[in-house]
Design a protein around this motif. Structure first.
Motif, PDB file in Angstrom:
ATOM      1  N   UNK A  88       0.820  -1.092   0.075  1.00  0.00           N
ATOM      2  CA  UNK A  88       0.111   0.073  -0.118  1.00  0.00           C
ATOM      3  C   UNK A  88       0.985   1.291  -0.101  1.00  0.00           C
ATOM      4  N   UNK A  89       0.737   1.884  -1.021  1.00  0.00           N
ATOM      5  CA  UNK A  89       1.764   2.904  -1.043  1.00  0.00           C
ATOM      6  C   UNK A  89       1.442   4.384  -0.522  1.00  0.00           C
ATOM      7  N   UNK A  90       2.010   4.403   0.799  1.00  0.00           N
ATOM      8  CA  UNK A  90       1.679   5.638   1.685  1.00  0.00           C
ATOM      9  C   UNK A  90       3.066   5.925   2.322  1.00  0.00           C
ATOM     10  N   UNK A  91       3.014   7.341   2.416  1.00  0.00           N
ATOM     11  CA  UNK A  91       4.245   8.050   2.861  1.00  0.00           C
ATOM     12  C   UNK A  91       4.331   8.075   4.409  1.00  0.00           C
ATOM     13  N   UNK A  92       5.172   8.172   4.936  1.00  0.00           N
ATOM     14  CA  UNK A  92       5.312   8.296   6.556  1.00  0.00           C
ATOM     15  C   UNK A  92       4.237   9.164   7.109  1.00  0.00           C
ATOM     16  N   UNK A  93       4.083  10.299   6.551  1.00  0.00           N
ATOM     17  CA  UNK A  93       2.791  11.343   7.182  1.00  0.00           C
ATOM     18  C   UNK A  93       1.619  10.866   6.761  1.00  0.00           C
ATOM     19  N   UNK A  94       1.350   9.967   5.675  1.00  0.00           N
ATOM     20  CA  UNK A  94       0.303   9.546   5.195  1.00  0.00           C
ATOM     21  C   UNK A  94      -0.392   8.192   5.681  1.00  0.00           C
ATOM     22  N   UNK A  95       0.674   7.482   6.450  1.00  0.00           N
ATOM     23  CA  UNK A  95       0.573   5.948   6.616  1.00  0.00           C
ATOM     24  C   UNK A  95      -1.024   5.819   7.525  1.00  0.00           C
ATOM     25  N   UNK A  96      -1.786   5.003   7.146  1.00  0.00           N
ATOM     26  CA  UNK A  96      -3.038   4.596   7.810  1.00  0.00           C
ATOM     27  C   UNK A  96      -2.857   3.136   8.565  1.00  0.00           C
ATOM     28  N   UNK A  97      -3.732   3.013   9.360  1.00  0.00           N
ATOM     29  CA  UNK A  97      -3.792   1.911  10.256  1.00  0.00           C
ATOM     30  C   UNK A  97      -4.282   0.747   9.250  1.00  0.00           C
ATOM     31  N   UNK A  98      -5.184   1.035   8.304  1.00  0.00           N
ATOM     32  CA  UNK A  98      -5.655   0.014   7.270  1.00  0.00           C
ATOM     33  C   UNK A  98      -4.619  -0.489   6.647  1.00  0.00           C
ATOM     34  N   UNK A  99      -3.722   0.549   6.092  1.00  0.00           N
ATOM     35  CA  UNK A  99      -2.471   0.226   5.073  1.00  0.00           C
ATOM     36  C   UNK A  99      -1.401  -0.687   5.963  1.00  0.00           C
ATOM     37  N   UNK A 100      -1.365  -0.446   7.098  1.00  0.00           N
ATOM     38  CA  UNK A 100      -0.289  -1.073   8.061  1.00  0.00           C
ATOM     39  C   UNK A 100      -0.608  -2.406   8.201  1.00  0.00           C
ATOM     40  N   UNK A 101      -2.068  -2.684   8.617  1.00  0.00           N
ATOM     41  CA  UNK A 101      -2.450  -4.050   8.803  1.00  0.00           C
ATOM     42  C   UNK A 101      -2.564  -4.837   7.745  1.00  0.00           C
ATOM     43  N   UNK A 102      -2.748  -4.133   6.435  1.00  0.00           N
ATOM     44  CA  UNK A 102      -2.866  -4.940   5.274  1.00  0.00           C
ATOM     45  C   UNK A 102      -1.438  -5.593   4.625  1.00  0.00           C
ATOM     46  N   UNK A 103      -0.367  -4.519   4.891  1.00  0.00           N
ATOM     47  CA  UNK A 103       0.842  -5.163   4.411  1.00  0.00           C
ATOM     48  C   UNK A 103       1.606  -5.836   5.502  1.00  0.00           C
ATOM     49  N   UNK A 104       1.408  -5.315   6.700  1.00  0.00           N
ATOM     50  CA  UNK A 104       2.188  -6.415   7.597  1.00  0.00           C
ATOM     51  C   UNK A 104       1.524  -7.775   7.817  1.00  0.00           C
TER      52      UNK A 104
END
Length: 243
Positions: free
Chosen positions: A87-103
């Protein structure tokens, strides 16, 4: 031609597309029985047709489903943890949903699958090989890749722990760290020439990787030609990390 994989059983996660699919096709060609795990039924159906593999449809982000899929696969000789997403997100734009998906897919699912594979191998008397697919993103910082980089660096650390703990059971554990590889996932991140061209120029070999390049390197590490290689991370990067 003797390939060394006749009679061997291999589980490949993320087998529906990209590196996983290329590896499944090549191992099937070399005589292995492939148990292919993927989320998309149509990908599995076409792979079963092309490679004669045993398909298991599963969403590996669901930990319970991942464990059930590994149990359904049974005791095998090799595990290739190839399932991955970004999920292409920057440090400032990281979301919980993006984190959970990728990790969840890139790291937690790989650890669960490795654990279930290792438990089955130990119960069967030991032996076998685990191969984790990471990325050069775990070694260099790329914009909009924070969670992806964390997941891949984490998987490399886990690879070394697995090699340490499972070596006494005769189980080898290694990782490959490809550069940009021509998959659908990579196209999303590297399609812009302004981003792609400077990156490609940093590769001494002058190109990005093809999925077949990575598949052949994976197979080399699985084979009996690499009996003393464990705990290693092999860059498949055309020299990117060397310069």
């Amino acid at each position: 031609m003797t390939t060394g994989f006749e009679g061997k059983r291999v589980i490949i996660t993320g087998a529906g597309k990209g590196i996983g699919r290329a590896t499944a096709l090549e191992l099937a060609r070399r005589g292995a029985t492939v148990i292919a795990m993927a989320r998309t039924e149509s990908d599995l159906n076409s792979l079963a047709k092309d490679a004669g593999c045993t398909p298991i449809q599963v969403d590996l982000q669901d930990g319970d489903a991942a464990r059930a899929a590994m149990k359904a696969a049974g005791t095998c000789d090799y595990l290739i943890n190839c399932a991955g997403t970004n999920v292409l997100e920057s440090v400032l734009e990281m979301t919980d949903a993006g984190y959970e998906t990728v990790m969840g897919i890139n790291l937690r699912a790989a650890l669960i699958c490795a654990q279930e594979f290792a438990r089955a191998r130990v119960a069967a008397g030991g032996g076998g090989v685990i191969l984790n697919v990471t990325s050069i993103a775990g070694h260099r910082g790329f914009e909009d890749h924070m969670c992806y980089a964390a997941s891949k660096a984490g998987l490399e650390g886990a690879t070394r722990v697995m090699a340490k703990e499972l070596g006494r059971h005769g189980i080898r554990v290694n990782a490959v760290a490809p550069t940009v590889t021509m998959t659908e996932l990579a196209a999303d991140a590297w399609s812009d020439p302004a981003k792609k061209d400077p990156m490609m120029a940093r590769h001494p070999i002058g190109r990005f990787a093809e999925v077949e390049d990575v598949a052949r390197s994976i197979i080399m590490l699985l084979s009996d030609d690499a009996p003393m290689i464990t705990g290693a991370v092999l860059p498949i990067d055309g020299g990117f990390l060397a310069v």
